[in-house]
Write a protein that holds these residues in place. Structure first.
Motif, mmCIF file in Angstrom:
data_model
loop_
_atom_site.group_PDB
_atom_site.id
_atom_site.type_symbol
_atom_site.label_atom_id
_atom_site.label_comp_id
_atom_site.label_asym_id
_atom_site.label_seq_id
_atom_site.Cartn_x
_atom_site.Cartn_y
_atom_site.Cartn_z
ATOM 1 N N LYS B 19 0.854 -1.195 0.000
ATOM 2 C CA LYS B 19 0.000 0.000 0.000
ATOM 3 C C LYS B 19 0.888 1.243 0.000
ATOM 4 C CE LYS B 19 -3.750 -2.547 1.080
ATOM 5 N NZ LYS B 19 -3.157 -3.835 0.801
ATOM 6 N N TYR B 86 -7.181 6.929 -1.093
ATOM 7 C CA TYR B 86 -6.396 6.010 -0.266
ATOM 8 C C TYR B 86 -6.465 4.568 -0.782
ATOM 9 C CZ TYR B 86 -6.117 9.906 2.936
ATOM 10 O OH TYR B 86 -5.857 11.136 3.480
ATOM 11 N N ASP B 87 -5.350 3.863 -0.618
ATOM 12 C CA ASP B 87 -5.319 2.451 -1.007
ATOM 13 C C ASP B 87 -6.039 1.591 0.027
ATOM 14 O OD1 ASP B 87 -3.708 3.146 -3.134
ATOM 15 O OD2 ASP B 87 -1.876 2.931 -1.958
ATOM 16 N N THR B 108 -13.779 0.312 -0.452
ATOM 17 C CA THR B 108 -12.488 0.616 0.172
ATOM 18 C C THR B 108 -12.038 -0.554 1.038
ATOM 19 O OG1 THR B 108 -13.126 2.943 0.263
ATOM 20 C CG2 THR B 108 -11.273 2.300 1.651
#
Lengths: 154, 230
Positions: B19, B86-87, B108
């Protein structure tokens, strides 16, 4: 042991204003030298030191963090320095876990009249950090804290 | 409160492998007061993981935020606009918080930063103990306010086993007081020990986890529906 020429370890010393801060002052006025790269941050009591303060100090480029409080049993707030020691020990364990040496965080106890001792301990700590060398972390912009929709949580 | 503990840094590093950008979300309720997932803990953990991943040569950017209550969607829905960048999200909420985030933001990756331990409370500074297992049918009325389900290793309902020592300690762990020893002492002090002689029917465990996932529906609190045509 890493050999680095002209390497001056960046050390931040969180000093209790009731004792170690005055000791550092006394060391200066008594002409006991300690490394110029050691920067002092005055705090009301070492008990105010949070683990986050120490870790963020490393993130911001420090090679070593010294927390200097009153002699045990002589804390202005009775047990602030004892809490500080526990936290510094916890941070040292955390540093070991993340791949930094735990010796980079150290707690010392000193009274306001121990100027020479402050210089001695600061020099000894600087020697330890010099031997360990830089942390290998690059100073970078602070991480972002997302704002809350309303109000503030502490 | 729900009591939790942070996962070891090593476990979190493994979860975040690969990530690049992660948002750490704390919770300002139970896990904040047990010092596992509040604002400070989010700061300390994020800082530690940022440094660890940088030293490994695969730096992860970790941004920080906190919500007052991760287990209610009204408190987390404002995050939706920002999660796209965001990862993954590292939740420092309890298991309920992690799942609420995952339900609210199905696109997510939500990762748990804590191990949720139990329902309990602080018994001294820095010490938390289990006090309730949510069996769904409280029997504290019969046991002097001491729960044998959460405080007895065997969950005994009819007095102590043979493993209690003379000091009233449990054989499982000498630091643990025998719940039934404590129940007797408490009821004796209250002079209601005769209540222990009353025969209680076997406990109905269907209200506990044996009955599967539990749910409470309060019709008086649900959103009223207008009848069509009225």
């Amino acid at each position: 042991m890493k050999e680095i020429s002209n390497y001056e370890p960046q050390i931040i010393a969180f000093c209790c204003m009731h004792c170690a801060y005055a000791a550092a002052d006394l060391a200066g006025s008594s002409r006991f030298a300690y490394p110029s790269s050691l920067k002092i941050v005055a705090i009301p009591c070492t008990g105010r030191t949070d683990m986050g303060h120490i870790l963020k100090t490393f993130e911001d480029g420090a090679d070593g963090v010294l927390v200097a409080g009153c002699l045990e049993g002589r804390c202005h707030f009775q047990t602030g320095n004892l809490y500080a020691r526990q936290r510094v020990e916890h941070v040292a364990e955390l540093l070991d876990q993340i791949g930094l040496e735990g010796e980079r965080a150290r707690m010392i106890n000193i009274s306001a009249g121990m100027g020479a001792k402050f210089a001695e301990l600061a020099n000894e700590f600087a020697k330890t950090i010099s031997a360990l060398g830089p942390t290998g972390l690059k100073k970078k912009p602070a991480s972002r804290e997302l704002p809350l929709p309303s109000g503030k949580i502490e | 409160m729900i009591v939790a503990d942070q996962k070891p840094i090593e476990d979190i590093r493994k979860m975040l492998k690969g990530k690049k950008k992660v948002l750490a979300i704390g919770c300002g309720t139970c896990v904040a007061v047990c010092f596992a997932g509040g604002k400070r803990e989010v700061g300390v953990l994020s800082s530690a993981v940022r440094m660890a991943t940088e030293l490994e040569g695969e730096p992860v950017q970790i941004d920080e935020t906190i919500v007052q209550r991760q287990c209610e969607k009204e408190f987390i829905e404002h995050l939706g606009d920002q999660l796209g960048e965001y990862d993954a999200v590292l939740s420092l909420g309890c298991g309920v918080g992690v799942q609420t985030l995952a339900d609210q933001f199905p696109g997510t990756r939500i990762l748990p930063g804590l191990n949720t331990k139990f329902m309990g409370g602080p018994t001294e500074q820095g010490v938390w103990e289990e006090r309730c297992q949510g069996c769904g049918n409280c029997l504290l009325e019969y046991t002097g306010g001491i729960c044998p389900i959460s405080r007895c290793a065997k969950q005994l309902m009819n007095g102590p086993c043979g493993g209690t020592d003379e000091g009233g300690r449990c054989e499982v762990d000498p630091d643990t007081p025998c719940a039934w020893f404590n129940i007797w002492e408490r009821m004796d002090a209250l002079d209601i020990q005769d209540q222990l002689m009353e025969i209680q029917p076997p406990k109905d465990w269907s209200t506990s986890r044996d009955g599967g996932r539990r749910k409470i529906v309060r019709k008086d609190l649900q959103k009223p529906k207008l009848d069509e045509g009225s």
